[in-house]
Design a protein around this motif. Structure first.
Motif, short mmCIF file in Angstrom:
data_model
loop_
_atom_site.label_atom_id
_atom_site.label_comp_id
_atom_site.label_asym_id
_atom_site.label_seq_id
_atom_site.Cartn_x
_atom_site.Cartn_y
_atom_site.Cartn_z
N PRO A 151 0.84 -1.20 0.00
CA PRO A 151 0.00 0.00 0.00
C PRO A 151 0.88 1.26 0.00
CG PRO A 151 -0.75 -1.54 1.67
CD PRO A 151 0.54 -2.08 1.15
N THR A 153 0.81 3.98 1.75
CA THR A 153 1.23 4.55 3.03
C THR A 153 2.01 3.56 3.90
OG1 THR A 153 -0.94 4.01 3.93
CG2 THR A 153 -0.60 6.28 3.17
N TYR A 154 2.35 2.37 3.34
CA TYR A 154 3.13 1.40 4.09
C TYR A 154 4.58 1.85 4.14
CZ TYR A 154 5.41 -2.91 5.49
OH TYR A 154 6.19 -3.83 6.15
N GLY A 155 5.18 1.73 5.31
CA GLY A 155 6.55 2.19 5.49
C GLY A 155 7.57 1.13 5.14
N GLY A 156 7.81 0.94 3.88
CA GLY A 156 8.83 -0.02 3.47
C GLY A 156 10.02 0.69 2.87
N GLN A 157 11.16 0.02 2.86
CA GLN A 157 12.35 0.59 2.23
C GLN A 157 12.57 -0.10 0.89
OE1 GLN A 157 15.46 0.27 5.15
NE2 GLN A 157 15.98 2.43 4.99
N GLN B 18 17.57 -4.18 10.83
CA GLN B 18 18.12 -3.56 9.63
C GLN B 18 19.21 -4.42 9.01
OE1 GLN B 18 16.78 -0.61 8.46
NE2 GLN B 18 17.93 -1.05 6.61
N PHE B 112 -9.19 9.35 6.11
CA PHE B 112 -8.14 9.82 5.20
C PHE B 112 -8.38 9.37 3.76
CE2 PHE B 112 -5.95 9.60 9.33
CZ PHE B 112 -5.52 10.92 9.42
N THR C 72 0.46 7.61 9.71
CA THR C 72 0.20 6.85 8.49
C THR C 72 -0.88 7.55 7.66
OG1 THR C 72 0.78 4.80 9.61
CG2 THR C 72 -0.47 4.59 7.56
N PHE C 74 -1.68 10.64 7.47
CA PHE C 74 -1.19 11.85 6.79
C PHE C 74 -0.04 11.55 5.82
CE2 PHE C 74 -3.29 14.02 10.40
CZ PHE C 74 -4.08 14.91 9.66
N GLY C 75 0.28 10.26 5.67
CA GLY C 75 1.35 9.90 4.72
C GLY C 75 2.73 10.26 5.23
N TYR C 77 4.26 8.49 7.98
CA TYR C 77 4.98 7.33 8.50
C TYR C 77 5.88 6.71 7.42
CZ TYR C 77 6.04 3.64 11.80
OH TYR C 77 6.69 2.82 12.68
N ASP C 78 5.34 6.60 6.19
CA ASP C 78 6.16 5.99 5.14
C ASP C 78 7.32 6.89 4.75
OD1 ASP C 78 3.65 7.29 3.73
OD2 ASP C 78 5.22 7.22 2.21
N ALA C 81 9.83 6.16 7.39
CA ALA C 81 10.28 4.77 7.23
C ALA C 81 11.28 4.61 6.08
CB ALA C 81 9.09 3.86 7.01
N LYS C 82 11.14 5.45 5.07
CA LYS C 82 12.05 5.42 3.92
C LYS C 82 13.50 5.56 4.38
CE LYS C 82 12.58 8.53 0.19
NZ LYS C 82 13.62 7.82 -0.53
N HIS C 83 13.70 6.38 5.41
CA HIS C 83 15.05 6.58 5.95
C HIS C 83 15.35 5.67 7.13
CE1 HIS C 83 15.24 10.04 3.37
NE2 HIS C 83 14.09 10.47 3.87
N ALA C 84 14.30 5.37 7.92
CA ALA C 84 14.54 4.65 9.17
C ALA C 84 14.56 3.14 9.00
CB ALA C 84 13.48 5.04 10.19
N GLY C 85 13.92 2.61 7.95
CA GLY C 85 13.94 1.16 7.71
C GLY C 85 13.40 0.38 8.88
N THR C 88 11.54 1.88 12.02
CA THR C 88 10.10 2.09 12.08
C THR C 88 9.32 0.80 11.84
OG1 THR C 88 10.32 2.85 9.80
CG2 THR C 88 9.96 4.55 11.47
N ASN C 97 1.26 0.54 11.45
CA ASN C 97 1.36 1.02 10.07
C ASN C 97 0.99 -0.07 9.07
OD1 ASN C 97 3.74 1.11 7.66
ND2 ASN C 97 2.48 2.93 7.86
N SER C 101 -2.19 0.94 6.79
CA SER C 101 -1.96 1.27 5.37
C SER C 101 -2.80 0.43 4.40
CB SER C 101 -0.47 1.23 5.03
OG SER C 101 0.08 -0.03 5.28
#
Lengths: 340, 128, 147
Positions: A151, A153-157, B18, B112, C72, C74-75, C77-78, C81-85, C88, C97, C101
């Motif tokens: 999705p 808004t999912y926090g993936g790298q 990580q 949202f 999440t 408000f967009g 968290y991702d 997460a892009k930086h924190a891996g 988060t 999340n 999501s």
């Protein structure tokens, strides 16, 4: 008439023309290095629609309309539309075509679809089947992400080898021989799988297919990379392009100078943070129709070997642990209608 | 001092995650499953309790803490209610977090709009 | 030139840019540690209000889940997460999340088949194997107590 020379290569003796072309992209692609080349840039990635799937269909319609406008062609003049996208059951294209009367042939070749559509539309035109045939593909970042990955808004790298699906669409309309660009030959590739299993490294999965089809095309027609101003692959990205050079290097062929890749061209790698480059079947379509075809029409580029590549995987097969097969097709586009 | 330990231990759990992401082929989902199961095992063996005492939230906030909580709940329920406790104790201990996630997710879905990673600037007005 | 799968695999590995470990690991450590400190602060706050330790723990989880749901939504968290891996991903906020999501994403397929059915599409395995492991532990514990 089309002449089959074996090895998947068809020489189009009547050299049909790309009579018109159009492109449409999203905001991020519009802000990229090729931003000014595209006919239509939307500030709204939803294209005014309430779902991403419909947004992709709308995007595709914009590219189709831009091609009609540029060529002063009315919708009714189009005989066949060869169209494709990345969505399940090819719905991005089917839904974009549901309100016009064109004869619709839905195709799937993952990110190679534009070459597949272009090849078939050209062979049809060369054989005198249909007066004007359209080749049309699209991809949308958000519709692709939700189908293939996570999705929004999912926090993936994303991994460094991952490519960014371009929100883009391109349309080329092929008709009888008239003015450049001309389509001179096409080579349909075979499915190649060298065991890459990482769905986040599609460039590596596709590079062997690109190598095989380009090599076959050159050998069958007795040509060298120097016969082309540009060998343009679609969406190998940075990793796949490097691997393509490696594969040609083993034959002692230096491809690097003649080669570029749509996935490398559409985004600014550093500023736009797209990791290994762009992808999606709209990526190569929009770069071809927005950036390359105008330059062939003007004579700035004389001979271009457009080679779109696709990773023929699905999430199901990847989860089952299968490796990812790749495919590539070549289309030779030229400013002149002489032999080569 | 408690905050320092929370930071160090919590940070370490994340740093290990990580390393797994970057150096192994493990997907995030597999890493989370590994964490929660490890939490249950460490909790069952009594190894996790001292870490919680030292680091507080640094040990309970990472997903291993979720596993530890499951194990703790089961231990309590089995001791009090017998075998049936193995089926009731885990969810009972984690009910708050799981139900909260579901309820807030539902509310978020209602409130949202869709997310969009391609929109780097502020939310723009939809134009048709 | 014919390459075998293993030869090509080696070539592909060499051409794949590696992750910048010197960046990703400290970032995961830093952000993950900070989230735990926020958790500790919330925990201390509830405890200072005279709430029992167990209940304060539950309330802390609920509070972190709430914060994650808002970020999440408000967009944001991702973006973090892009930086924190894993920073988060591993805390309970990452679990939240993973639930929020898909609920947002699949709203377009309806509240039952979209939101309802797909809400655990990412986080489901955590609950499944967490519960399975805890039930197994319960059985072993019961056997040991009985024995």
């Amino acid at each position: 008439m089309s002449r089959y020379t074996g090895s998947g290569t068809v020489v189009l003796d009547s050299t049909p023309s790309v009579v018109s072309f159009g492109s449409a992209v999203g905001k991020m692609e519009g802000a990229g290095p090729l931003g000014s080349c595209f006919d239509y840039v939307s500030e709204d990635s939803a294209f005014g629609e309430n779902t991403w799937e419909k947004a992709e269909s709308r995007l595709q319609q914009h590219a189709f309309e831009q091609a009609l406008i540029r060529g002063s062609i009315s919708e009714g003049d189009i005989s066949f539309v060869f169209a494709g996208d990345l969505l399940n059951q090819c719905t991005g294209s089917a839904y974009s075509m549901r309100n016009n009367g064109a004869r619709f042939i839905g195709l799937y070749g993952a990110c190679s679809t534009m070459a597949e559509c272009l090849a078939l539309a050209s062979v049809f035109a060369d054989s005198g089947v249909g007066s004007l045939n359209a080749a049309l593909t699209s991809s949308h970042f958000c519709s692709a992400e939700r189908q293939f990955r996570f999705p929004e808004t999912y926090g993936g790298q994303r991994t460094p080898t991952a490519q960014w699906t371009a929100t883009a669409s391109g349309c080329a309309i092929i008709g009888a021989h008239s003015a450049p660009p001309y389509v001179k030959a096409v080579t349909i590739g075979t499915v190649k799988d060298l065991g890459i299993k990482d769905a986040n490294n599609m460039g590596a999965a596709m590079a062997p297919a690109a190598y095989d089809t380009i090599k076959t095309h050159l050998e069958t027609l007795g040509r060298t990379p120097e016969d082309y101003d540009l060998i343009l692959t679609g969406d190998l990205g940075y990793v796949g392009s490097d691997l393509l050079y490696d594969l040609f290097m083993q034959d002692g062929v230096k491809l690097g100078e003649r080669h570029n890749d749509c996935g490398k061209m559409i985004f600014d790698r550093e500023k736009q943070d797209v990791h290994a480059g762009g992808s999606g079947c709209g990526c190569s379509a929009s770069v071809l129709c927005g950036h390359i075809l105008p330059r062939i029409r003007s004579g700035e580029l004389k001979n271009v070997l457009f080679t779109a590549t696709g990773a023929l995987m699905s999430t199901t097969l990847v989860q089952q642990g299968e490796s990812i097969p790749g495919i590539a097709h070549c289309v030779h586009l030229s400013f002149s209608d002489n032999t080569l | 001092m408690e905050y320092l330990w929370a930071f160090l231990i919590g940070g370490t759990f994340c740093a290990i995650g990580q390393v797994l992401i970057d150096l192994t082929a493990m997907t995030p989902a597999k890493i989370l499953v590994t964490y929660v199961v490890s939490g249950v095992v460490l909790g069952a063996l009594g190894v996790y309790e001292p870490i919680v005492e030292l680091a507080g939230a640094g040990a309970t906030v990472p997903l291993t803490g979720f596993g530890y909580n499951l194990a703790k709940g089961v231990r309590k329920a089995v001791t009090e209610d017998g075998l049936i406790g193995s089926l009731t104790g885990g969810l009972e201990a984690c009910a708050g977090g799981i139900t909260a996630a579901v309820i807030f997710a539902l509310i978020a879905a209602i409130v949202f709009g869709r997310g969009d990673k391609t929109r780097r600037t502020r939310r723009s007005v939809l134009r048709s | 030139m014919k390459l075998t799968e293993s030869e090509y695999g080696k070539l592909a590995k060499r051409r794949a840019p590696g992750t910048k470990l010197y960046k990703t690991i400290p970032m995961a450590f830093l952000v993950g540690g900070l989230i735990c400190c926020v958790g500790q602060a919330i925990l201390d706050l509830y405890k200072s209000l005279g709430i029992t330790a167990d209940m304060a723990g539950t309330l802390t989880s609920v509070s972190l889940v709430f914060l994650s749901a808002v970020l999440t939504g408000f967009g944001l968290y991702d973006k973090i997460a892009k930086h924190a891996g894993a920073g988060t991903l591993v805390p309970i906020t990452g679990f939240a999340n993973a639930v929020v999501s898909p609920a947002m994403e699949f709203k377009t397929e309806g509240y039952v088949l979209g939101v309802g059915a797909k809400i655990f599409i990412i986080a489901g395995p955590v609950i499944v194997y967490g519960l399975a492991a805890s039930a197994l532990y319960g059985i072993i514990l019961f056997a040991m107590q009985a024995g």
